[in-house]
Design a protein around this motif. Structure first.
Motif, PDB file in Angstrom:
ATOM      1  N   SER A   1      68.531  83.075  10.568  1.00 58.91           N
ATOM      2  CA  SER A   1      67.110  83.357  11.058  1.00 58.91           C
ATOM      3  C   SER A   1      67.130  84.736  11.343  1.00 58.91           C
ATOM      4  O   SER A   1      67.991  85.664  11.427  1.00 58.91           O
TER       5      SER A   1
ATOM      6  N   ASP B   1      65.450  86.496  12.960  1.00 62.39           N
ATOM      7  CA  ASP B   1      65.307  86.795  14.407  1.00 62.39           C
ATOM      8  C   ASP B   1      65.674  88.033  14.684  1.00 62.39           C
ATOM      9  O   ASP B   1      66.975  88.098  14.863  1.00 62.39           O
TER      10      ASP B   1
ATOM     11  N   LEU C   1      66.053  89.515  17.696  1.00 66.42           N
ATOM     12  CA  LEU C   1      66.051  89.325  18.973  1.00 66.42           C
ATOM     13  C   LEU C   1      67.816  89.010  19.122  1.00 66.42           C
ATOM     14  O   LEU C   1      68.377  89.297  19.992  1.00 66.42           O
ATOM     15  N   ASP C   2      68.547  88.559  18.285  1.00 69.28           N
ATOM     16  CA  ASP C   2      69.825  88.218  18.256  1.00 69.28           C
ATOM     17  C   ASP C   2      70.754  89.435  18.121  1.00 69.28           C
ATOM     18  O   ASP C   2      71.851  89.377  18.254  1.00 69.28           O
ATOM     19  N   GLY C   3      70.250  90.357  17.782  1.00 67.47           N
ATOM     20  CA  GLY C   3      70.806  92.019  17.710  1.00 67.47           C
ATOM     21  C   GLY C   3      71.903  91.969  16.624  1.00 67.47           C
ATOM     22  O   GLY C   3      72.673  92.655  16.588  1.00 67.47           O
ATOM     23  N   MET C   4      71.743  91.281  15.488  1.00 70.99           N
ATOM     24  CA  MET C   4      72.401  91.217  14.363  1.00 70.99           C
ATOM     25  C   MET C   4      71.890  92.100  13.313  1.00 70.99           C
ATOM     26  O   MET C   4      70.520  91.985  13.024  1.00 70.99           O
TER      27      MET C   4
ATOM     28  N   ARG D   1      71.754  92.392   9.349  1.00 69.94           N
ATOM     29  CA  ARG D   1      72.089  91.329   8.284  1.00 69.94           C
ATOM     30  C   ARG D   1      72.303  92.169   7.067  1.00 69.94           C
ATOM     31  O   ARG D   1      71.359  92.842   6.276  1.00 69.94           O
TER      32      ARG D   1
ATOM     33  N   ASN E   1      78.150  93.032  15.371  1.00 66.54           N
ATOM     34  CA  ASN E   1      76.927  93.126  15.127  1.00 66.54           C
ATOM     35  C   ASN E   1      76.481  93.125  13.718  1.00 66.54           C
ATOM     36  O   ASN E   1      75.058  93.119  13.471  1.00 66.54           O
TER      37      ASN E   1
ATOM     38  N   GLN F   1      76.069  90.807  10.579  1.00 65.00           N
ATOM     39  CA  GLN F   1      76.386  89.421   9.944  1.00 65.00           C
ATOM     40  C   GLN F   1      76.434  89.757   8.292  1.00 65.00           C
ATOM     41  O   GLN F   1      75.146  90.014   7.683  1.00 65.00           O
TER      42      GLN F   1
END
Length: 389
Positions: free
Chosen positions: A49, A51, A53-56, A58, A91, A93
């Protein structure tokens, strides 16, 4: 312990001390205990995702995990997995995509999955294919290639650049009193670039370039080229701008065809070929390369983790994650990758020592000069401790 490693200090005179502190931190990271995590590249890449807000953060890893270059790609992927553990970068991914299944398809999937930066691809001839998709999306590329022809416009090269190795070796040889240079280069783009670099470096160092001969491959071509080079006149140093395997054929030909006493110079390609140290004809030759001090520690950890030795190129994978961890400090999840941080003039520290990206996408590295001795490569001139302005 902080998961980030970067050179600090705003003034040039402070860089040396900063690098020493960072080197210590890098060694601690490499010596840190590592827990088992899934090896990079196994199975299909997950759909994630976007998103924020998951703090990752990418990050896409584009590598050949199967096919002819699969061993190289897997070694690089394993190195990134090791670095994620060592830096405790929870943090980040990192998702792997197999370019052997199609570079365009892998890149499109990486973009669709919401990745903000691409590590890879491996080959320079794949970079433009990736860039055509990533550039319109403002996604930077940090390729493992050393093909300077593809750098620039949001494409940065992590690969070791042969022109820097040649320049470093030439300057060292000139400092040691050698003045008349010759060279043997392959008949290829690599050879043409080596020729251009040698010409510029010898001129800048105040030496004389007696002549350069091209080699088309094969023992007969090597023998003929060394004879032509010898006939051009006296020279006290000869650059063999080719692989270690080629050098094992070329240097004996030099010796029997009239250049018996010339100092032999090589490039950083020699650092990945340990067989050179077991061949007496190579003893005394010099080449410039990144330091192996931290690499040897990294390689020991890699063997423990994966049950095999890493390929020398895999250090670029490890360093790419150290770099991501450093940038992640000031990168808000979900936003564009902060490209401006890559060109920090203070640079970064990794397994291969200190390096920094230039605005044109090329990488400047601090190189040492090594000499081939019986059974080993020995550092005879350490890497500088500070970047020039």
């Amino acid at each position: 312990m902080s998961a980030t490693i970067a050179a600090t200090g705003a003034q040039p005179q402070a860089i040396a001390s900063g690098l020493k502190r960072i080197l210590a931190l890098a060694m601690l990271v490499l010596l840190a205990a590592c827990a088992a995590i899934p090896r990079g590249g196994e199975g299909p890449p997950p759909v994630v995702s976007p998103d924020p807000l998951d703090g990752m953060h990418r990050v896409a890893l584009l590598l050949p995990l199967t096919g002819p270059d699969g061993d190289v790609g897997l070694s690089l992927a394993n190195a990134t997995a090791l670095a994620l553990t060592d830096t405790k970068s929870t943090n980040i991914q990192l998702t792997t995509y197999d370019t052997n299944l199609g570079v365009t398809a892998a890149t499109n999937r990486a973009v669709a999955d919401g990745n903000k930066v691409i590590l890879g691809p491996l080959r320079g001839d794949q970079v433009l294919e990736v860039a055509n998709i990533a550039r319109p999306k403002n996604i930077p590329i940090l390729s493992f290639s050393n093909d300077i022809g593809v750098a620039g416009r949001n494409v940065f090269l992590l690969g070791h650049l042969p022109n820097q190795s040649i320049d470093r070796a030439v300057r060292y040889a000139r400092m040691k009193g050698f003045s008349r240079f010759g060279a043997l280069v392959p008949k290829s783009t690599y050879g043409q670039r080596a020729y251009a670099t040698l010409t510029q470096s010898v001129r800048a160092a105040g030496g004389t370039l007696v002549g350069v001969e091209e080699v088309e491959g094969g023992a007969a071509s090597v023998d003929a080229a060394t004879k032509r080079l010898s006939a051009l006149g006296a020279m006290d140093v000869v650059l063999v701008a080719d692989s270690g395997r080629a050098a094992l054929v070329t240097v004996p030909a030099l010796r029997r065809n009239g250049l018996r006493n010339a100092k032999v110079l090589g490039t950083d390609l020699w650092n990945i070929d340990g067989s050179l140290a077991s061949n007496s004809t190579m003893y005394g030759a010099w080449f410039a390369s990144v330091s192996d001090t931290l690499y040897n520690q990294y390689a020991a950890k890699y063997r423990t983790r994966f049950g095999r030795a890493p390929l020398r190129l895999s250090s670029l994978g490890y360093d790419s994650i150290l770099l991501m961890a450093r940038v992640a400090r000031n990168w808000r999840p979900g936003t564009a990758f902060p490209v401006s941080q890559l060109t920090d003039p203070q640079g970064f520290i990794g397994v291969d020592g200190a390096f920094r990206f230039m605005a044109n996408g090329l990488t400047e590295r601090m190189l040492e000069v090594q000499e081939i001795q019986a059974g080993k490569f020995v550092t005879i001139d350490p890497a500088p401790t500070a970047f020039a302005k």
